[in-house]
Scaffold this motif. Sequence first.
Motif, mmCIF file in Angstrom:
data_model
loop_
_atom_site.group_PDB
_atom_site.id
_atom_site.type_symbol
_atom_site.label_atom_id
_atom_site.label_comp_id
_atom_site.label_asym_id
_atom_site.label_seq_id
_atom_site.Cartn_x
_atom_site.Cartn_y
_atom_site.Cartn_z
ATOM 1 N N TYR A 94 2.861 20.555 0.295
ATOM 2 C CA TYR A 94 3.978 19.614 0.400
ATOM 3 C C TYR A 94 3.370 18.225 0.541
ATOM 4 C CZ TYR A 94 8.120 17.122 2.000
ATOM 5 O OH TYR A 94 9.148 16.213 2.123
ATOM 6 N N MET A 95 3.812 17.290 -0.318
ATOM 7 C CA MET A 95 3.271 15.936 -0.312
ATOM 8 C C MET A 95 4.378 14.945 0.013
ATOM 9 S SD MET A 95 0.967 16.326 -3.796
ATOM 10 C CE MET A 95 -0.030 14.862 -3.590
ATOM 11 N N ASP A 96 4.149 14.133 1.011
ATOM 12 C CA ASP A 96 5.100 13.114 1.445
ATOM 13 C C ASP A 96 4.527 11.748 1.077
ATOM 14 O OD1 ASP A 96 6.987 11.536 2.658
ATOM 15 O OD2 ASP A 96 6.325 11.952 4.705
ATOM 16 N N ARG A 97 5.131 11.104 0.056
ATOM 17 C CA ARG A 97 4.660 9.797 -0.397
ATOM 18 C C ARG A 97 5.516 8.711 0.239
ATOM 19 N NH1 ARG A 97 4.123 9.904 -6.859
ATOM 20 N NH2 ARG A 97 2.975 7.958 -6.416
ATOM 21 N N GLN A 98 4.882 7.792 0.913
ATOM 22 C CA GLN A 98 5.572 6.697 1.580
ATOM 23 C C GLN A 98 5.227 5.383 0.892
ATOM 24 O OE1 GLN A 98 4.609 6.921 5.757
ATOM 25 N NE2 GLN A 98 5.331 9.024 5.949
ATOM 26 N N ASP A 99 6.263 4.556 0.659
ATOM 27 C CA ASP A 99 6.097 3.317 -0.106
ATOM 28 C C ASP A 99 5.496 3.607 -1.481
ATOM 29 O OD1 ASP A 99 7.131 1.538 1.834
ATOM 30 O OD2 ASP A 99 5.239 1.662 2.930
ATOM 31 N N GLN A 100 6.050 4.619 -2.142
ATOM 32 C CA GLN A 100 5.527 5.044 -3.436
ATOM 33 C C GLN A 100 5.483 3.884 -4.427
ATOM 34 O OE1 GLN A 100 7.923 7.916 -5.503
ATOM 35 N NE2 GLN A 100 6.727 7.741 -7.381
ATOM 36 N N THR A 136 0.832 -1.197 0.000
ATOM 37 C CA THR A 136 0.000 0.000 0.000
ATOM 38 C C THR A 136 0.870 1.252 0.000
ATOM 39 O OG1 THR A 136 -1.689 -1.170 1.259
ATOM 40 C CG2 THR A 136 -1.809 1.233 1.269
ATOM 41 N N GLU A 137 0.456 2.246 -0.757
ATOM 42 C CA GLU A 137 1.131 3.546 -0.726
ATOM 43 C C GLU A 137 0.325 4.507 0.146
ATOM 44 O OE1 GLU A 137 2.278 7.327 -3.644
ATOM 45 O OE2 GLU A 137 1.912 5.345 -4.527
ATOM 46 N N THR A 138 1.023 5.321 0.908
ATOM 47 C CA THR A 138 0.395 6.330 1.760
ATOM 48 C C THR A 138 0.931 7.700 1.378
ATOM 49 O OG1 THR A 138 0.242 4.742 3.579
ATOM 50 C CG2 THR A 138 -0.027 7.073 4.125
ATOM 51 N N LEU A 139 0.046 8.689 1.338
ATOM 52 C CA LEU A 139 0.438 10.048 0.974
ATOM 53 C C LEU A 139 -0.092 11.016 2.023
ATOM 54 C CD1 LEU A 139 0.284 11.606 -2.587
ATOM 55 C CD2 LEU A 139 -0.366 12.928 -0.590
ATOM 56 N N TYR A 140 0.807 11.819 2.586
ATOM 57 C CA TYR A 140 0.435 12.902 3.494
ATOM 58 C C TYR A 140 0.558 14.218 2.744
ATOM 59 C CZ TYR A 140 0.537 9.688 7.465
ATOM 60 O OH TYR A 140 0.276 8.655 8.335
ATOM 61 N N ASN A 141 -0.515 15.006 2.768
ATOM 62 C CA ASN A 141 -0.546 16.286 2.072
ATOM 63 C C ASN A 141 -0.688 17.415 3.097
ATOM 64 O OD1 ASN A 141 -1.025 17.804 -0.657
ATOM 65 N ND2 ASN A 141 -2.659 18.523 0.688
#
Length: 735
Positions: A543-549, A516-521
């Motif tokens: 600002y977007m932080d993509r985790q496990d892109q 799964t990908e998670t994105l914090y905006n």
Amino acid sequence: MYSLKSNQSIFSSSTIALAISSVLYASSASAANELVTTETPETEKMEVIVVNADFSNISLDKMPSSVTVIDAQQIEDEGAQHFEDILNGIANFNWSGGSSRPKYFQIRGVGEQEQYQGAPNSSVGFIVDDIDLSGLGMVSSMYDMQQVEVLRGPQGTQYGANALAGLIYLKSNDPTDTFEHGLEASLGDDDLQSFAGFSSGPITDSGKLLYRVSLEKHNQNGFRNNTYLGRDDTNKRDEFTARAKLRWYATDDLQADLTLLHANYDNGYDVWTLDNNGFDTLTDQPGVDNQKTTGAGLKFTYTGAENFVLTSLTSFAQTDHEHAYDGDWANPEYWEGKTCNEYDEDWNVIGSEPCVYDYIWDKEGQRKTVSQEFRFSSTQASKLFNDTTEWLVGVYALNLREDNDLYSEYNTWPDEVLQSEYEATNYAIFGQLDSQLGNDYLLSTGIRFERRDSEYSDSNGDYFKPSESMWGGHIALSKTINTDHNAYVKVARGYKAGGFNMTLPPELSDKKEFDTETLYNYEFGIKSSWLNGNVDSNFALFYMDRQDQQVAASIQDPVNPQRFLLFTENAGSSSNYGAELDANWYATENIQVYGSLGWLETEYGEYTYNDKYGNPVDLSGRELAHSPNFTYSLGMTYFADSGWFVNVNANGKSDFYYSDSNESKSEPYTLVNARVGYETQTWSAYIWGRNVLDEKYGVRGFYFGNEPDLDWADKQYIRYGDPRQVGITFDYKFM
């Protein structure tokens, strides 16, 4: 006197701002449907778009979100026939030209470039009148369209897994309580012929049952000349769209809305050339890009209870689609005139012979989606915390099934043959609170929990049955500074489900599944009105932080160069940041100037992949694909008191990488469009031109070997967008 301001042909603070705190209540199919247009008192001479997802009638300029809304007046001013005609004017928005019409989108650098195998998992939601067509965005005619909304950033509360990057929502016009009808016809070069019409009004004398029907048939050749076959229609666009709406006021407390959609796009696909000319093709078996969609949405709104309003939304869509292409981009006679090397088992050249290269690729798919949602929202009598807080809770379920039949043939022998079945079921619960904190502060919080169960099997023996639980949400604080300025800060969490890769060889067995990908905006915005309302602006920093892109990778098989190994893998992390600005200026009662500017910086974290020879390629720190640093647009509409009008608009992009798997890039470009004509209360006639400077611009690129006479050496190939087109349109409306 015609007033641009009174007709709202603008991007204004009251027509652009859309709050994630409101629209995030439910699935995008339902939330986006709640956008409606109402008029303020006549003295203000302004339309105000409000969001009714939380049934609080909050105006859009009060909402904490970066959103672009393109209303019917701007669609008309620019003479747009299809979503493709307006999408380049949206800040930090891009698309991938791997299909006859745009269907793969990127918002703020996040999205897909293509999908060649069957297990749909979109990053950008695409909804047409409550019908979810995510990943199937081709059928997007602009005829009889009320407005287009593009929501940037994750929609984790309202829509969940299919809106990691954002949401596109197309809303057509609703039924009217008085009769109105219209006809439209267009002719242009490229053998363009387009005919459309609509009818709307009451069915019963009581006015409790209303209808609206619109039809459009669009044909053109597609700007390609197949010199081998002697045809100019191998890339044709043969498109039919029909919409019908019924609105029934069953009782004073119950309203029912039925929406029906049927679209049949029978298009060709013949866009690639070996010499990168782009418009003179050589294929002997031109491809197709077909999509036939039938969908329905049924919405009930019940307001008879004292403590809640109940909304039920049921939707259904069935799509048959086919994408096929001539993979050698030429014909037998062409290749027989070329010489190819012969090799021994150690790949030493031992001679030469006439080339033999013939390749076709064809995938047919059938997709069916069924969804049901129930939402309960507060009334004035049931607000919480001393009547300061509105609430909403809901449940949602979606079932998606897609069957695919893939067949490719290399030199008369079957190459890739795959029949697959895929099913995914999503269940979600969600809730939101909107609290007035005093001193013009509004706090919005929302959360969504989602369960996804899926199953995949195919004729090659692959079988997957992944299940996962995910969550998303947002918290936003907005402040009305004064009557002209509203500011907000927001944090949102979005997610995209993990998945699997089919038909991979043993050497790539470690890439069978991805997470799964998670994105914090993180976002700050301010929406403003200047000079007594003559200038409106909407500005956002993010600002977007993509985790496990999740990254879509491809490797050309060095042993079987006609074949590509396609897979998705996790790339650790990446970061995107930038800004968006939409602005509008009523220079006079007759002149309106509008524009947008997007700035985007993207960067991989640590990500390394192996090329087709097994050599490591490090993309750490590189920009993401289809992520131009700058997008921009500028338009002007002039309407004379006599009825003459003119619109000129320009939009463009800086360069961008075509793919995550190579370093090929586009060229920057600017497109100029124009429209001039005459309008009365009942009819209009105008001449229009798109890409009037005939700019040659790339919309998709590949970097690989496709020419055996060159020993399959890697080379950049580009698919170009539409060249200049000029036409004339006549429109007639009557009661």
